[in-house]
Scaffold this active site. Structure first.
Site, PDB file in Angstrom:
ATOM      1  N   ASP A  67      79.017  82.476  56.852  1.00 31.48           N
ATOM      2  CA  ASP A  67      77.892  82.839  56.161  1.00 31.48           C
ATOM      3  C   ASP A  67      76.853  83.300  56.981  1.00 31.48           C
ATOM      4  O   ASP A  67      76.943  82.891  58.277  1.00 31.48           O
ATOM      5  CB  ASP A  67      77.209  81.835  55.133  1.00 31.48           C
ATOM      6  N   ASN A 136      75.068  68.795  48.216  1.00 29.45           N
ATOM      7  CA  ASN A 136      75.317  69.088  46.724  1.00 29.45           C
ATOM      8  C   ASN A 136      76.599  69.735  46.695  1.00 29.45           C
ATOM      9  O   ASN A 136      77.043  70.142  45.584  1.00 29.45           O
ATOM     10  CB  ASN A 136      74.248  70.031  46.339  1.00 29.45           C
ATOM     11  N   HIS A 138      78.266  72.131  48.362  1.00 32.73           N
ATOM     12  CA  HIS A 138      78.426  73.551  48.926  1.00 32.73           C
ATOM     13  C   HIS A 138      79.528  73.633  49.869  1.00 32.73           C
ATOM     14  O   HIS A 138      79.572  72.654  50.791  1.00 32.73           O
ATOM     15  CB  HIS A 138      77.210  74.158  48.636  1.00 32.73           C
ATOM     16  N   GLU A 143      76.840  77.601  46.295  1.00 33.76           N
ATOM     17  CA  GLU A 143      76.133  76.575  45.809  1.00 33.76           C
ATOM     18  C   GLU A 143      76.631  76.109  44.401  1.00 33.76           C
ATOM     19  O   GLU A 143      77.077  77.114  43.802  1.00 33.76           O
ATOM     20  CB  GLU A 143      74.453  77.178  45.655  1.00 33.76           C
TER      21      GLU A 143
HETATM   22  C1  GLP Z   1      75.022  74.966  55.745  1.00 34.57           C
HETATM   23  C2  GLP Z   1      76.024  75.893  55.931  1.00 34.57           C
HETATM   24  C3  GLP Z   1      77.432  75.319  55.558  1.00 34.57           C
HETATM   25  C4  GLP Z   1      77.546  73.699  56.264  1.00 34.57           C
HETATM   26  C5  GLP Z   1      76.210  73.040  55.572  1.00 34.57           C
HETATM   27  C6  GLP Z   1      76.532  71.524  56.180  1.00 34.57           C
HETATM   28  O1  GLP Z   1      74.353  74.955  54.389  1.00 34.57           O
HETATM   29  N1  GLP Z   1      76.048  77.209  55.364  1.00 34.57           N
HETATM   30  O2  GLP Z   1      78.448  76.101  56.038  1.00 34.57           O
HETATM   31  O3  GLP Z   1      78.707  73.312  55.726  1.00 34.57           O
HETATM   32  O4  GLP Z   1      75.291  73.714  56.166  1.00 34.57           O
HETATM   33  O5  GLP Z   1      75.695  71.451  57.523  1.00 34.57           O
HETATM   34  P1  GLP Z   1      75.687  70.343  58.309  1.00 34.57           P
HETATM   35  O6  GLP Z   1      77.019  70.049  58.953  1.00 34.57           O
HETATM   36  O7  GLP Z   1      74.793  70.275  59.204  1.00 34.57           O
HETATM   37  O8  GLP Z   1      75.444  69.185  57.517  1.00 34.57           O
END
Ligand code: GLP
Length: 249
Positions: A67, A136, A138, A143
């Site tokens: 993304d 959440n 995702h 989402e």
């Molecule tokens: C973002 C990314 C996800 C990732 C998530 C969790 O929203 N788009 O791909 O998995 O964050 O991030 P973290 O590893 O910092 O908790």
């Protein structure tokens, strides 16, 4: 489905790196899907160490980012393109032309999403998709909602995602509200999936994904339907899993 609970974040990162190394060893021209966030940083560090110390060769692989924030220039420190450069690409021998990220500055998001999806399918599809998980539930930036969205698409980020990701920006106002993300179908079409979660803040999201119903209200729950998924958990991410005891209902 496989689940590995690690002693700590360092062990989770080594296990995850081992998974990626195995994919590259089995197929030096593997197509990989890579995530951003704090969780995979240790895995990327391990991969860089393996490149420096053992000559792990990235020259034949292709990487698709999951993304990207919409409207953020690729050289913005908050962009996911920038993250990948800093955390992996500039430290190893992957040719820049083999690294892909949705174009954050595209004029027509719909066209860009179609282009990105086509690039993935023309590359032969993703051999190993590495994922993190949002608080959440995702995955990528898919989402919670009423439907699973199949292909790469433009996303309005959920308030809890904006809040969680505000730590990467100087102020809350500067957190982008929209992103381009691969779809649930893009993820599910990957031949294998590795998903990482570290920390008690992820415990509820992990529990619902592994033990709750499959629902677009909790996007990671769809992973139960994939034939080759490995969860690697650490630092309390496993702490809310309900233990089923033999002989008890
Ligand atoms: C973002 C990314 C996800 C990732 C998530 C969790 O929203 N788009 O791909 O998995 O964050 O991030 P973290 O590893 O910092 O908790």
């Amino acid at each position: 489905m496989k689940m590995i609970v690690c002693r700590d974040y360092a062990q989770m990162s080594r296990r995850a790196a081992l998974h990626v190394v195995t994919a590259i060893a089995n197929n030096p021209t593997a197509v990989l899907g890579f995530p951003t966030g704090d969780t995979p940083r240790g895995m990327y560090r391990e991969l860089i160490n393996l490149y420096n110390d053992c000559g792990l060769d990235f020259s034949g692989i292709t990487v698709f980012n999951l993304d990207e924030y919409a409207g953020l220039a690729p050289n913005d420190p908050g962009s996911y393109r920038g993250y990948m450069l800093e955390n992996l690409f500039r430290h190893v021998n992957i040719p820049v032309e083999s690294t892909f990220c949705p174009d954050s500055l595209c004029e027509d998001a719909e066209l860009e999403c179609r282009r990105y999806e086509k690039l993935i399918s023309e590359s032969g599809g993703i051999d190993l998709m590495v994922l993190g998980i949002g608080v959440n539930g995702h995955i990528g930036f898919n989402e919670p909602g009423n439907d699973f969205i199949d292909c790469t698409h433009l996303v309005e980020l959920a308030p809890e995602t904006i809040a969680a990701n505000s730590r990467f920006f100087p102020s809350m106002d500067m957190v982008p509200r929209r992103a381009l993300s691969v779809g649930i179908g893009t993820i599910m079409r990957s031949r294998a999936i590795l998903i990482l979660a570290s920390g008690a803040a992820k415990a509820e999201a992990v529990q619902k994904a592994l033990q709750g119903p499959v629902t677009p209200g909790h996007p990671a729950s769809i992973l139960k339907m994939h034939p080759d998924v490995s969860w690697v958990l650490a630092e309390g991410a496993e702490s809310k899993l309900i233990q089923h005891q033999p002989g008890r209902s």
